[in-house]
Design an enzyme around this catalytic site. Structure first.
Site, PDB file in Angstrom:
ATOM      1  N   HIS A 249      22.292  -4.511   4.287  1.00 54.29           N
ATOM      2  CA  HIS A 249      22.056  -4.169   2.885  1.00 54.29           C
ATOM      3  C   HIS A 249      21.436  -2.775   2.857  1.00 54.29           C
ATOM      4  O   HIS A 249      20.553  -2.471   3.654  1.00 54.29           O
ATOM      5  CB  HIS A 249      21.100  -5.205   2.279  1.00 54.29           C
ATOM      6  N   ARG A 269      19.716  -0.828  -8.677  1.00 53.37           N
ATOM      7  CA  ARG A 269      20.776   0.170  -8.914  1.00 53.37           C
ATOM      8  C   ARG A 269      21.679  -0.269 -10.058  1.00 53.37           C
ATOM      9  O   ARG A 269      22.093   0.557 -10.873  1.00 53.37           O
ATOM     10  CB  ARG A 269      21.583   0.386  -7.627  1.00 53.37           C
TER      11      ARG A 269
END
Ligand code: FAD
Length: 646
Positions: A249, A269
């Site tokens: 990740h 995000r």
């Protein structure tokens, strides 16, 4: 003869995360006496940690969404290596599974007009993740547990016994699948608190044990993720597939060292957070690969407009699939543009008012304040890649979740392979757990229900062998005193030291960027660690003894790590979660091959062999335009599809 508590059930589910609970509910709903076993406390599965949401194309926020778009995004994210049938079933059935959770009492965040709200995530064309703030996994587990309790209350009313048809064995670890000939006959394990052994005789076993992250040093995964289900399947004779694909990740915490690797959810995000390097450059625009160029904004203005007007603008590159973002961050750091603690900056503080950040990302706000003394409403976070998810897993039949080659064995959730191809999209795990958990429970129930009088039997010899294996670390300790080194020659080994060395090996040599000489070195080190693990010694007794538990988990981590390293060495291309420095491009020929790991009876290491990836059905192929297919399919395949046109 081994003393072991004995039980009999129809279906045993190993794991009480999302996949395990959903499977157990289905098996019980089909009338099967069902046992749920989990090595952690009931309610403390990895699924609880899931933050961002469940991907399901309900179209609540953008009505253009549907299962076909979700399918397309999933195949693109997995770089076309996904089993197309699994990706299809997943995309088609995910909305129903989310609705079902609501009918069982889950409370998702709502849109202004009262529908289940859906948020943006990397690789998803439309806002698709149903969520509960950034604590979605907790709500999912809470709801499934509540459903188990409701079933138990039903049994209490009907039979006067809440555990008549569904029972949870919490803090119990399974160490072996037991067989009768080629068929599953049950499981063997120990209770963590007392150290006592148990066997459960059952014709059907569902593996729902999650992932393998604890083989790596920097990981978002918790202590249970030691690859147990993967290893149990191999040891029972079932193959694994796609083990080279491990997802790093892009955004784990990098500071302070004690929390390195803890996840920073992708919702940061999705909700507008941007990545910058030490020069203040929003660098992701430099890293949009050709295959995605047409779908992502080429500059900050368009990217920022997308949040308000997604129909007329392209997505920000911070929302590229995880493998792309992780590699970009890795490169920025390598080229000297990293943050002070070796990551990059992730900023929401300049993108949203403080109150909105606290409302949308409460856990992240709390996590950074408590663990790193950083207020994310006022300053950026420092983040870097962390080992997060394994795409590889037990090779299963897409429709039934039946593990190959072992009748009675099923697998669902992170332990199963195929669904996510070479890279999983965020949010697609929680939906995967629900869709394939249900399918595994259903088909395990049908299998167990149809077996009649021909039930497999657990043999005493198998139980004795499993017990002997589990006791080995104590036996060695006894041999050390007073007669010196244990049987086998080498000095006694400390399981914690072996684990640290394993994690360092995988992190340094089979991590985010891979090279042939390093992987060869890793395999040599793993072989040495395997030999040393036979000398692992634990002291004390069997009552809650974490050193003993780790000594037993090491077998699983070593076996699975060897599969990862061997498959990674074999695949001479870069694709999704597998990046080769020496073979940096994606090779269309390799998309046609799956790597299968098998452990021959009595062998210590798994063998890796390629086999053809099944060709996608024509109606699914037609969801993509020809130009895009050319990036993934070989000329021969393209010709085949176009000749069918003629
Ligand atoms: P788990 O939930 O881990 O359950 C495994 C179970 O198996 C546990 O009960 C464990 O005790 C048991 N077990 C293991 N070995 C044994 C054994 N030998 N004997 C007995 N029991 C055993 N995915 C998303 O889709 N959306 C997200 O927003 C998201 N956020 C995430 C955030 C974090 C921090 C992390 C780490 C992951 C996130 N993921 C997310 C991924 C997702 O949470 C996992 O992939 C998923 O929860 C795995 O579920 P599972 O049911 O397969 O396994």
């Amino acid at each position: 003869m081994t003393e072991a508590e004995r039980h009999t059930y129809d279906v045993v589910v190993i794991g009480a995360g999302g996949a395990g609970l959903r499977a157990a509910i289905e098996a019980r709903a089909h009338g099967m006496r069902t046992a749920i076993i989990c090595k952690s406390l009931f309610g403390k599965a990895h699924t609880v940690m899931a933050e961002g949401g469940i991907a399901a194309s309900m179209g609540n926020v953008n009505s253009n969404d549907n299962w076909q778009v979700h399918f397309r995004d999933t195949m693109r994210g997995g770089k076309f290596l996904n089993h197309f049938r699994m990706a299809e079933l997943h995309a088609r059935e995910a909305p129903d599974r989310v609705w079902e959770l609501e009918t069982w009492g889950a409370l998702f965040d709502r849109t202004k007009d009262g529908r289940i709200s859906q948020r943006n995530f990397g690789g998803h064309e439309y806002p698709r993740l149903a969520h509960v703030g950034d604590r979605t996994g907790l709500e999912l587990i809470r709801t499934l547990q509540q459903q188990v309790v409701a079933l138990q209350q039903q049994d209490e009313r009907e039979f006067g016994d809440p555990e008549a048809r569904i029972k949870v064995f919490a803090e119990h670890t399974v160490t072996r699948i037991l067989k009768d000939g080629s068929r599953v006959a049950g499981v063997f394990g120990y209770a963590r608190e007392t150290g006592r052994f148990f066997t459960i005789e059952a014709p059907a076993v569902v593996l729902a044990t999650g992932g393998i992250g604890k083989s790596f040093k920097v990981t978002s995964n918790s202590w249970e993720y030691t690859g147990d289900g993967h290893a149990l399947a191999l040891l029972a004779g079932a193959p694994l597939m796609n083990m080279e694909f491990v997802q790093f990740h892009p955004t784990g915490m990098v500071w302070p060292p004690s929390v390195k690797g803890i996840l920073v959810t992708e919702s940061v995000r999705g909700d507008g957070g941007v990545l910058r390097n030490s020069e203040g450059d929003r660098f992701m625009f430099k890293y949009i690969p050709d295959v995605f160029k047409s779908q992502y904004a080429q500059g900050p203005d368009e990217a920022d407009r997308w949040y308000a007007d997604p129909d007329n603008n392209r997505r920000p590159p911070e929302l590229l699939p995880r493998d792309e973002v992780a590699r970009a961050i890795n490169n920025e750091v390598k080229e000297g543009r990293g943050s002070p603690h070796g990551g990059v900056f992730l900023d929401v503080s300049t993108r949203m008012p403080a109150e909105e950040i606290k409302r949308r990302l409460p856990s992240m706000h709390h996590q950074f304040l408590e663990l790193a003394d950083v207020d994310i409403t006022a300053e950026p976070m420092e983040v870097g890649p962390t080992c997060h998810y394994v795409m590889g897993g037990v090779a299963v039949d897409p429709d039934t979740a039946q593990a190959e080659d072992v009748p009675g064995l099923y697998a669902a959730g992170e332990v199963a392979g195929g669904m996510h191809g070479s890279n999983r999209l965020g949010g697609n795990s929680l939906s995967d757990l629900l869709v394939f958990g249900r399918r595994a429970g259903l088909h395990a129930a049908e299998y167990a229900g149809g077996i009649g009088a021909d039930r497999p039997v657990v043999g005493q010899q198998a139980v004795d062998a499993a017990a002997e294996e589990a006791l080995r670390p104590f036996g060695l300790a006894e041999m050390v005193e007073p007669d010196g080194p244990p049987e086998g020659g080498g000095p006694p080994e400390n399981p914690y030291t072996l684990h640290t060395e394993l994690q360092q090996t995988m992190n340094d040599l089979v991590g985010i960027i891979r090279r042939e000489p390093e992987m060869r070195e890793a395999l040599q080190r793993l072989a040495r660690l395997r030999a040393r693990a036979k000398q692992a010694v634990v002291e004390g007794h069997r009552q809650f003894n974490p050193g003993w538990h780790l000594a037993l988990d090491l077998r699983n981590m070593l076996l699975v790590s060897e599969c990862v390293a061997r498959a990674a060495l074999t695949r001479t291309e870069s694709r999704g979660g597998h990046t080769r420095d020496d073979f940096p491009t994606m090779d269309r020929e390799w998309r046609r091959k799956l790597l299968i790991c098998r452990l021959a009876a009595g062998a210590e290491t798994a063998e890796v062999t390629p086999r053809p990836n099944p060709a996608m059905r024509r109606d699914l192929m037609e969801l993509f335009d020809a130009e895009e297919l050319q990036k993934y399919l070989t000329d021969e395949e393209l010709q085949h599809y176009s000749s069918e046109d003629a």
